[in-house]
Design a protein around this motif. Structure first.
Motif, PDB file in Angstrom:
ATOM      1  N   SER A  62      -2.903  14.901  91.819  1.00 11.46           N
ATOM      2  CA  SER A  62      -3.617  13.792  92.440  1.00 11.46           C
ATOM      3  C   SER A  62      -5.075  13.758  91.989  1.00 11.46           C
ATOM      4  N   ARG A  63      -5.533  12.575  91.593  1.00 10.84           N
ATOM      5  CA  ARG A  63      -6.926  12.422  91.198  1.00 10.84           C
ATOM      6  C   ARG A  63      -7.859  12.696  92.375  1.00 10.84           C
ATOM      7  N   VAL A  64      -7.466  12.207  93.543  1.00 10.46           N
ATOM      8  CA  VAL A  64      -8.312  12.381  94.724  1.00 10.46           C
ATOM      9  C   VAL A  64      -8.472  13.858  95.069  1.00 10.46           C
ATOM     10  N   LEU A  65      -7.364  14.611  95.036  1.00 20.26           N
ATOM     11  CA  LEU A  65      -7.434  16.042  95.358  1.00 20.26           C
ATOM     12  C   LEU A  65      -8.296  16.789  94.347  1.00 20.26           C
ATOM     13  N   HIS A  66      -8.160  16.406  93.073  1.00 14.53           N
ATOM     14  CA  HIS A  66      -8.991  17.052  92.048  1.00 14.53           C
ATOM     15  C   HIS A  66     -10.469  16.791  92.321  1.00 14.53           C
ATOM     16  N   LEU A  67     -10.800  15.566  92.741  1.00  8.34           N
ATOM     17  CA  LEU A  67     -12.197  15.250  93.026  1.00  8.34           C
ATOM     18  C   LEU A  67     -12.698  16.025  94.239  1.00  8.34           C
ATOM     19  N   LEU A  68     -11.885  16.096  95.280  1.00 10.45           N
ATOM     20  CA  LEU A  68     -12.294  16.780  96.501  1.00 10.45           C
ATOM     21  C   LEU A  68     -12.487  18.279  96.289  1.00 10.45           C
ATOM     22  N   ARG A  69     -11.883  18.817  95.236  1.00  7.87           N
ATOM     23  CA  ARG A  69     -12.044  20.237  94.919  1.00  7.87           C
ATOM     24  C   ARG A  69     -13.155  20.482  93.902  1.00  7.87           C
ATOM     25  N   ASN A  70     -13.771  19.410  93.435  1.00  6.94           N
ATOM     26  CA  ASN A  70     -14.779  19.529  92.381  1.00  6.94           C
ATOM     27  C   ASN A  70     -16.173  19.623  93.002  1.00  6.94           C
ATOM     28  N   ARG A  71     -16.838  20.766  92.796  1.00  5.76           N
ATOM     29  CA  ARG A  71     -18.137  20.976  93.442  1.00  5.76           C
ATOM     30  C   ARG A  71     -19.212  20.034  92.900  1.00  5.76           C
TER      31      ARG A  71
END
Length: 301
Positions: free
Chosen positions: A45-54
């Motif tokens: 998921s693009r959203v999950l990747h973003l939410l995990r990106n500091r």
């Protein structure tokens, strides 16, 4: 009823907002590019990747801070004075990018930035001399909300009609700037309504307050769309181009609303209109020149 303003304080907060905007966009741009790389490599998921990106999260915090500082600046000065000051974010972005990449900006980039900054500087000087701010009427609130509604309808039709087609990279920058302008304009109307209530000492809930609540809802809707379109913009443009577009398109739309609906230049002499038009044209020319100089490719992470 005229409401007093403190232009110097408003401009100072607007510069601080521009700095936070510049750093926030650079960090979010890096986050979006890293998200794309990871999705292409491992899926998910693009959203999950973003939410995990500091980087993306840190950029989001700074963009939120930028909004708070922007609202603070609008509490001290008219919209058409402080909103164009955001172009200083373009200067901050260029300097920070040059420092991070250890590469001096090209002559074409510097000339483009000079055009944008010069045009906006002239606009702000003229606006500070001729602008005034007044208590907001119900009719003005309805006009702003109606304009937002019309813009939402046009955007929906445009997105549906363009489904499946490859749109110019600057499309998302323009849409992000337009809705960011509505956030500022609606925020200004709410601030003025609160200032009017406080000065009058009247705290009873009336029909007019329903319109103010509608403005708050409009801020949430416009803010959400602005965030979405800015993320799309980062995926297909360099951070410098995104910031340039936001810092010129946003104030251009906000100033148009401030003049035509809020009446902040109602007492301006005829020459001010010519100065506004000329300065705005120069600033927009600088943005398109910067887009050509930088290209429409994402920067490497």
């Amino acid at each position: 009823m005229d409401i007093s303003s403190l232009p110097v304080a408003g401009i100072a907060l607007a510069v601080a907002s521009a700095l936070a905007l510049a750093v926030g966009n650079l960090l979010q741009g890096r986050g979006v590019r890293r998200m794309q790389t990871r999705v292409e490599a491992a899926g998910g998921s693009r959203v999950l990747h973003l939410l995990r990106n500091r980087w993306w999260l840190a950029g989001g915090v700074l963009l939120f801070l930028s909004i708070l500082l922007q609202m603070g600046s609008l509490a001290f000065a008219p919209l058409i004075v402080v909103q164009p000051v955001g172009v200083t974010a373009l200067v901050f972005t260029t300097l920070l990018t040059a420092w991070a990449t250890r590469q001096a900006p090209s002559g074409a980039v510097l000339r483009a930035i000079g055009l944008s900054a010069g045009g906006v500087a002239l606009f702000v000087v003229v606006a500070a001399l001729v602008s005034t701010q007044h208590a907001i009427t119900d009719r003005q609130l309805i006009a702003i909300l109606s304009t937002l509604g019309g813009t939402l309808l046009v955007t929906a039709v445009f997105v549906v009609a363009a489904h499946g087609r490859r749109l110019p990279a600057l499309t998302w920058v323009i849409l992000g700037g337009v809705y960011s302008a509505f956030v500022a304009t609606l925020g200004k109307t709410v601030i003025l309504r609160v200032q009017t209530i406080l000065s009058a000492g009247h705290f009873a809930f009336t029909g007019a307050d329903v319109l103010t609540l509608a403005c708050l809802i409009g801020i949430v809707v416009a803010g959400g769309l602005s965030i979405y379109f800015v993320q799309r913009a980062h995926a297909s443009n360099r951070a410098e181009v995104v910031v340039a577009g936001l810092t010129v398109i946003d104030p251009a739309v906000a100033v148009l609303l401030g003049i035509t609906i809020l009446g902040e230049a109602s007492g301006a002499p005829w020459w001010a209109a010519l100065a506004f038009a000329g300065a705005g044209s120069v600033a927009v020319t600088g943005v398109f020149a910067l887009s050509r100089a930088e290209g429409a490719k994402p920067a490497t992470s």
